[in-house]
Design a protein around this motif. Structure first.
Motif, PDB file in Angstrom:
ATOM      1  N   THR A  11       0.904  -1.255  -0.068  1.00  0.00           N
ATOM      2  CA  THR A  11       0.178  -0.035   0.122  1.00  0.00           C
ATOM      3  C   THR A  11       0.661   1.161   0.042  1.00  0.00           C
ATOM      4  O   THR A  11       1.966   1.235   0.389  1.00  0.00           O
ATOM      5  CB  THR A  11      -0.762   0.274   1.399  1.00  0.00           C
ATOM      6  OG1 THR A  11      -0.254  -0.111   2.296  1.00  0.00           O
ATOM      7  CG2 THR A  11      -1.868  -0.982   1.165  1.00  0.00           C
TER       8      THR A  11
ATOM      9  N   ARG B  77      -3.300   0.511  -3.671  1.00  0.00           N
ATOM     10  CA  ARG B  77      -2.921  -0.937  -3.012  1.00  0.00           C
ATOM     11  C   ARG B  77      -2.530  -1.833  -4.474  1.00  0.00           C
ATOM     12  O   ARG B  77      -2.985  -1.702  -5.375  1.00  0.00           O
ATOM     13  CB  ARG B  77      -4.151  -1.616  -2.444  1.00  0.00           C
ATOM     14  CG  ARG B  77      -3.796  -3.168  -1.856  1.00  0.00           C
ATOM     15  CD  ARG B  77      -4.900  -3.838  -1.353  1.00  0.00           C
ATOM     16  NE  ARG B  77      -5.595  -2.990  -0.264  1.00  0.00           N
ATOM     17  CZ  ARG B  77      -5.207  -3.170   1.113  1.00  0.00           C
ATOM     18  NH1 ARG B  77      -4.258  -3.833   1.278  1.00  0.00           N
ATOM     19  NH2 ARG B  77      -5.719  -2.326   2.022  1.00  0.00           N
TER      20      ARG B  77
ATOM     21  N   ASP C  51      -7.795   2.415  -3.090  1.00  0.00           N
ATOM     22  CA  ASP C  51      -8.483   1.640  -2.084  1.00  0.00           C
ATOM     23  C   ASP C  51      -9.079   2.267  -0.859  1.00  0.00           C
ATOM     24  O   ASP C  51      -9.370   1.905  -0.081  1.00  0.00           O
ATOM     25  CB  ASP C  51      -7.409   0.661  -1.525  1.00  0.00           C
ATOM     26  CG  ASP C  51      -8.285  -0.697  -0.860  1.00  0.00           C
ATOM     27  OD1 ASP C  51      -9.355  -0.938  -1.185  1.00  0.00           O
ATOM     28  OD2 ASP C  51      -7.773  -1.149   0.170  1.00  0.00           O
TER      29      ASP C  51
END
Length: 218
Positions: A174, A217, A196
């Protein structure tokens, strides 16, 4: 996130500090290595390129005269902590550090915040912090010296971070990016990252970003 080959081959990692993690024949002389304590000045310069405005916002809320380069260098010199050089990779070309990536398990942020006194400016950014997925591997920052940008070095660093995450059994990588940083967003999307989450960060005259922060992500 899947272990995948690129057109330049699979990223290979070593567990030994200082050894070459990836040598790229497509960029002659380029190697991706674990950072070491002799590179603090170069790392601090690159870290400022990557996220200097955010750290300046936080640090100058505590001390308006804070020397941001010195703040970064002190954090990088620590043996523990999210900004430690131990959590950094460097792109080295002909013996010169020209890029860096700071990455670690996202749970480290929770660990650092536990019991810590949170400043007013950190609270201002807290919606971004709350987006973190502690089960992921976090690409906290990445920077390439201006003269070497758009040469594929950022891609090589991201690939190296993704390979390291896979080696440590993380299912995803991430990262946070400001919503108005359209060039960075396009770069990450090209590499397969998907949005995300969104953190609404109120505008502040000393933090020149609009639209909040996005979590991506891979």
């Amino acid at each position: 996130m899947r272990d995948r080959k690129t057109s330049r081959g699979r990223v290979a990692f070593s567990r030994q500090g200082g050894e070459v993690l990836k040598s790229d024949a497509g960029l002659l002389g380029l190697s991706i290595l674990r950072a070491n304590a002799t590179e603090l000045d170069q790392l601090a310069d690159l870290a400022r390129l990557a996220d200097g405005d955010t750290l300046s916002f936080i640090a100058r809320g505590i001390n308006p005269m804070a020397d941001i380069a010195a703040v970064y260098r002190d954090m990088l010199a620590e043996l523990e902590g999210i900004y430690s050089y131990r959590n950094c990779l460097v792109a080295e070309l002909d013996g010169n550090v020209i890029g860096m990536a700071n990455a670690f398990t996202a749970r480290l942020i929770e660990n650092e915040l536990a019991g810590a006194r949170v400043t007013a400016r950190e609270k201002h950014l807290f919606a971004r912090t709350e987006l973190n997925d502690p089960q992921s591997y976090l690409l906290n920052s990445i920077a390439i010296m201006p003269a070497y940008q758009r040469c594929g070095i950022g891609t090589r660093l991201v690939e190296a971070v993704a390979a390291l995450a896979l080696e440590q059994k993380f299912s995803s990588v991430t990262l946070h990016v400001w919503a108005d940083n359209t060039k960075a967003i396009a770069f990450y999307q090209k590499l397969g990252f998907k949005m995300d989450g969104h953190a609404a960060i109120p505008w502040h005259p000393e933090l020149a970003h609009f639209g909040g922060s996005l979590l991506f992500r891979l």
